[in-house]
Design a protein around this motif. Structure first.
Motif, PDB file in Angstrom:
ATOM      1  N   SER A 155       1.046  -1.598  -0.125  1.00  0.00           N
ATOM      2  CA  SER A 155       0.426  -0.439   0.283  1.00  0.00           C
ATOM      3  C   SER A 155       1.326   1.088   0.093  1.00  0.00           C
ATOM      4  O   SER A 155       1.299   1.126  -1.146  1.00  0.00           O
ATOM      5  N   MET A 156       0.191   2.226   1.211  1.00  0.00           N
ATOM      6  CA  MET A 156       1.874   3.612   0.815  1.00  0.00           C
ATOM      7  C   MET A 156       2.657   3.382   0.998  1.00  0.00           C
ATOM      8  O   MET A 156       4.098   3.807   1.144  1.00  0.00           O
ATOM      9  N   GLY A 157       3.947   2.021   1.159  1.00  0.00           N
ATOM     10  CA  GLY A 157       4.837   0.989   2.033  1.00  0.00           C
ATOM     11  C   GLY A 157       5.533   1.747   0.494  1.00  0.00           C
ATOM     12  O   GLY A 157       6.880   1.646   0.529  1.00  0.00           O
ATOM     13  N   ALA A 158       4.665   1.291  -0.463  1.00  0.00           N
ATOM     14  CA  ALA A 158       5.468   1.618  -1.876  1.00  0.00           C
ATOM     15  C   ALA A 158       6.040   3.477  -1.984  1.00  0.00           C
ATOM     16  O   ALA A 158       6.859   2.851  -2.638  1.00  0.00           O
ATOM     17  N   TYR A 159       4.912   4.117  -1.423  1.00  0.00           N
ATOM     18  CA  TYR A 159       4.992   5.479  -1.394  1.00  0.00           C
ATOM     19  C   TYR A 159       6.225   5.593  -1.058  1.00  0.00           C
ATOM     20  O   TYR A 159       7.734   6.241  -1.285  1.00  0.00           O
ATOM     21  N   VAL A 160       6.528   4.674   0.124  1.00  0.00           N
ATOM     22  CA  VAL A 160       7.943   4.650   1.166  1.00  0.00           C
ATOM     23  C   VAL A 160       8.771   4.792   0.520  1.00  0.00           C
ATOM     24  O   VAL A 160       9.715   5.342   0.293  1.00  0.00           O
ATOM     25  N   THR A 161       8.701   3.523   0.384  1.00  0.00           N
ATOM     26  CA  THR A 161       9.730   2.692  -1.086  1.00  0.00           C
ATOM     27  C   THR A 161      10.383   4.107  -1.710  1.00  0.00           C
ATOM     28  O   THR A 161      11.565   4.272  -2.551  1.00  0.00           O
ATOM     29  N   ARG A 162       9.683   4.394  -2.924  1.00  0.00           N
ATOM     30  CA  ARG A 162      10.095   4.725  -4.381  1.00  0.00           C
ATOM     31  C   ARG A 162      10.286   6.852  -3.626  1.00  0.00           C
ATOM     32  O   ARG A 162      11.925   7.068  -3.762  1.00  0.00           O
ATOM     33  N   GLU A 163      10.245   7.320  -1.928  1.00  0.00           N
ATOM     34  CA  GLU A 163      10.134   8.312  -2.017  1.00  0.00           C
ATOM     35  C   GLU A 163      11.843   8.148  -1.072  1.00  0.00           C
ATOM     36  O   GLU A 163      12.757   8.676  -1.048  1.00  0.00           O
ATOM     37  N   ALA A 164      12.440   7.008  -0.752  1.00  0.00           N
ATOM     38  CA  ALA A 164      13.001   6.595   0.005  1.00  0.00           C
ATOM     39  C   ALA A 164      14.264   6.435  -0.783  1.00  0.00           C
ATOM     40  O   ALA A 164      15.699   6.485  -1.098  1.00  0.00           O
ATOM     41  N   PHE A 165      13.970   6.182  -1.690  1.00  0.00           N
ATOM     42  CA  PHE A 165      15.239   5.821  -3.192  1.00  0.00           C
ATOM     43  C   PHE A 165      15.481   7.223  -4.117  1.00  0.00           C
ATOM     44  O   PHE A 165      16.996   8.177  -4.156  1.00  0.00           O
ATOM     45  N   THR A 166      14.712   7.789  -4.134  1.00  0.00           N
ATOM     46  CA  THR A 166      14.583   9.531  -4.758  1.00  0.00           C
ATOM     47  C   THR A 166      15.542  10.056  -3.323  1.00  0.00           C
ATOM     48  O   THR A 166      16.613  10.735  -4.361  1.00  0.00           O
ATOM     49  N   ALA A 167      14.827  10.284  -2.279  1.00  0.00           N
ATOM     50  CA  ALA A 167      15.458  11.067  -1.147  1.00  0.00           C
ATOM     51  C   ALA A 167      17.362  10.742  -0.962  1.00  0.00           C
ATOM     52  O   ALA A 167      17.927  11.794  -0.898  1.00  0.00           O
ATOM     53  N   ALA A 168      17.740   9.253  -1.138  1.00  0.00           N
ATOM     54  CA  ALA A 168      19.008   8.914  -1.477  1.00  0.00           C
ATOM     55  C   ALA A 168      19.605   9.684  -2.572  1.00  0.00           C
ATOM     56  O   ALA A 168      21.042   9.532  -2.274  1.00  0.00           O
ATOM     57  N   ASP A 169      18.572   9.517  -3.544  1.00  0.00           N
ATOM     58  CA  ASP A 169      19.445   9.826  -4.637  1.00  0.00           C
ATOM     59  C   ASP A 169      20.097  11.269  -4.316  1.00  0.00           C
ATOM     60  O   ASP A 169      21.271  11.993  -4.567  1.00  0.00           O
ATOM     61  N   ASP A 170      19.139  12.301  -4.231  1.00  0.00           N
ATOM     62  CA  ASP A 170      20.185  13.471  -3.397  1.00  0.00           C
ATOM     63  C   ASP A 170      20.387  14.142  -1.820  1.00  0.00           C
ATOM     64  O   ASP A 170      20.783  15.230  -1.997  1.00  0.00           O
ATOM     65  N   ALA A 171      20.699  12.659  -1.554  1.00  0.00           N
ATOM     66  CA  ALA A 171      21.090  13.343  -0.088  1.00  0.00           C
ATOM     67  C   ALA A 171      22.391  13.701  -0.510  1.00  0.00           C
ATOM     68  O   ALA A 171      23.388  12.275  -1.081  1.00  0.00           O
ATOM     69  N   ASP A 172      23.244  14.244   0.080  1.00  0.00           N
ATOM     70  CA  ASP A 172      24.609  14.926   0.070  1.00  0.00           C
ATOM     71  C   ASP A 172      25.516  13.775   0.975  1.00  0.00           C
ATOM     72  O   ASP A 172      26.696  13.127  -0.014  1.00  0.00           O
ATOM     73  N   ASP A 173      25.323  12.850   2.180  1.00  0.00           N
ATOM     74  CA  ASP A 173      25.765  12.541   2.630  1.00  0.00           C
ATOM     75  C   ASP A 173      25.704  10.684   2.151  1.00  0.00           C
ATOM     76  O   ASP A 173      26.679  10.049   2.756  1.00  0.00           O
ATOM     77  N   LEU A 174      24.902  10.618   0.842  1.00  0.00           N
ATOM     78  CA  LEU A 174      25.333   9.092   0.980  1.00  0.00           C
ATOM     79  C   LEU A 174      25.692   9.220  -0.158  1.00  0.00           C
ATOM     80  O   LEU A 174      25.809   8.321  -0.733  1.00  0.00           O
ATOM     81  N   ALA A 175      26.444   9.972  -1.344  1.00  0.00           N
ATOM     82  CA  ALA A 175      27.130  10.379  -2.436  1.00  0.00           C
ATOM     83  C   ALA A 175      28.280   9.756  -2.239  1.00  0.00           C
ATOM     84  O   ALA A 175      28.397   9.644  -1.246  1.00  0.00           O
ATOM     85  N   GLY A 176      28.778   8.290  -3.187  1.00  0.00           N
ATOM     86  CA  GLY A 176      29.995   7.912  -3.020  1.00  0.00           C
ATOM     87  C   GLY A 176      29.612   6.542  -2.229  1.00  0.00           C
ATOM     88  O   GLY A 176      30.788   5.652  -1.903  1.00  0.00           O
TER      89      GLY A 176
END
Length: 316
Positions: A155-176
């Motif tokens: 259900s909304m967990g799919a939204y959480v998952t999609r947004e999690a991967f988007t947020a990780a893409d944009d996060a400077d502290d996860l770069a590299g």
């Protein structure tokens, strides 16, 4: 032992609430209720090492272990989350699955009318799924101690998952940082079908960082229907109509519409039947195991082929 990453706030009585908060790492005796006490909360590194070791238990040196992260939907209090976690755990064990289940418990409430509030909390907590979950577990992978990480999002967990991967893409502290998820499975996915087009930037990170996305759809799912008042005016959902034609090449759709109509009325379910029948269903459980084990998408005994990357769920 049950393992949970809890993104809920801690209340004065040491119980967890329904507001966003930093992640707590729980190790529970099987069937114990979660609580914010020293006997259950562990440090992230201690917790992650234990989880990886459990996922490797009974696995040969040249094989991968399996770890399934369950991401629940909206309007789920912690009691319901743990009921689903434990039913999923027990069904997988019974079917011979070698691996463990970890739940990512984001701060959903338990009032159906608060859909929009849950949506906001889901967005605020989504980053923790990757940063505090997938990334932490990936940190403790070794060349001789490998574990495939999978995600089952309801259900909304799919939204959480999609947004999690988007947020990780944009996060400077996860770069590299190196991280990857093997199989992502959406059941009754509460995201728009069109957001899963190959050209839609909302799903760039999702498609790039997984081996395969499997979407299970069911046209009988009235909870995801456009007539549902909480979703008035919202685009058709992937969990109801399936993936768009122009989705990513490693995304597949499994239509469960006909199979759902054949499920006996007496079969137990946790929650709304048409929206939540998956957990506890033996055919879905086997299809999920085949997916995690890397069985060719077109030869699983629980599917018939409709078209390229399009299948129908059937009884073996």
């Amino acid at each position: 032992m049950d393992y949970v990453i809890c993104a809920r706030n801690i209340k004065a009585d040491k119980k967890f609430g329904s507001e966003p908060a930093p992640s707590s790492y729980l190790m529970l005796e099987e069937d114990a209720a979660p609580k914010a006490t020293p006997d259950q909360i562990r440090g992230p590194d201690v917790w992650a090492k234990k989880v990886i070791a459990e996922a490797r238990r009974g696995v040969k040196a040249d094989e991968y272990g399996n770890l399934l992260v369950f991401v629940h939907g909206y309007n789920n209090n912690q009691t319901t989350v743990m009921q689903r976690h434990r039913r999923l755990r027990d069904d997988l064990r019974t079917a011979g699955f070698k691996g463990i289940v970890v739940s990512f418990d984001w701060p959903s409430g338990d009032v159906g009318a608060f859909y929009l509030e849950d949506l906001v909390d889901a967005n605020r907590s989504s980053y923790q799924l990757v940063a505090d979950g997938v990334m932490l577990l990936a940190k403790y992978q070794q060349p001789d101690c490998q574990v495939n990480i999978h995600i089952l999002a309801h259900s909304m967990g799919a939204y959480v998952t999609r947004e999690a991967f988007t947020a990780a893409d944009d996060a400077d502290d996860l770069a590299g940082h190196t991280w990857h998820v093997s199989q992502i499975m959406f059941v009754a996915g509460d995201v728009s079908s069109r957001s899963l087009r190959d050209s839609d930037q909302r799903s760039d990170g999702l498609f790039r960082c997984c081996t395969r996305l499997t979407n299970y759809s069911n046209r009988h799912d009235g909870v995801l229907g456009l007539s549902n008042f909480k979703r008035a005016g919202v685009a058709p959902r992937a969990g109801r109509i399936g993936l768009p034609d122009d989705t990513c090449g490693h995304a597949v759709n499994v239509d469960c519409t006909d199979y759902y109509a054949s499920i006996p009325a007496a079969q137990p379910v946790i929650g709304n039947r048409e929206h939540s029948w998956h957990i506890g269903d033996p055919v879905f459980t086997q299809d999920m195991i085949d997916t995690m084990n890397g069985v060719d998408r077109a030869v699983s005994g629980t599917r018939v082929t409709l078209a390229e990357n399009r299948y129908r769920l059937v009884r073996p």
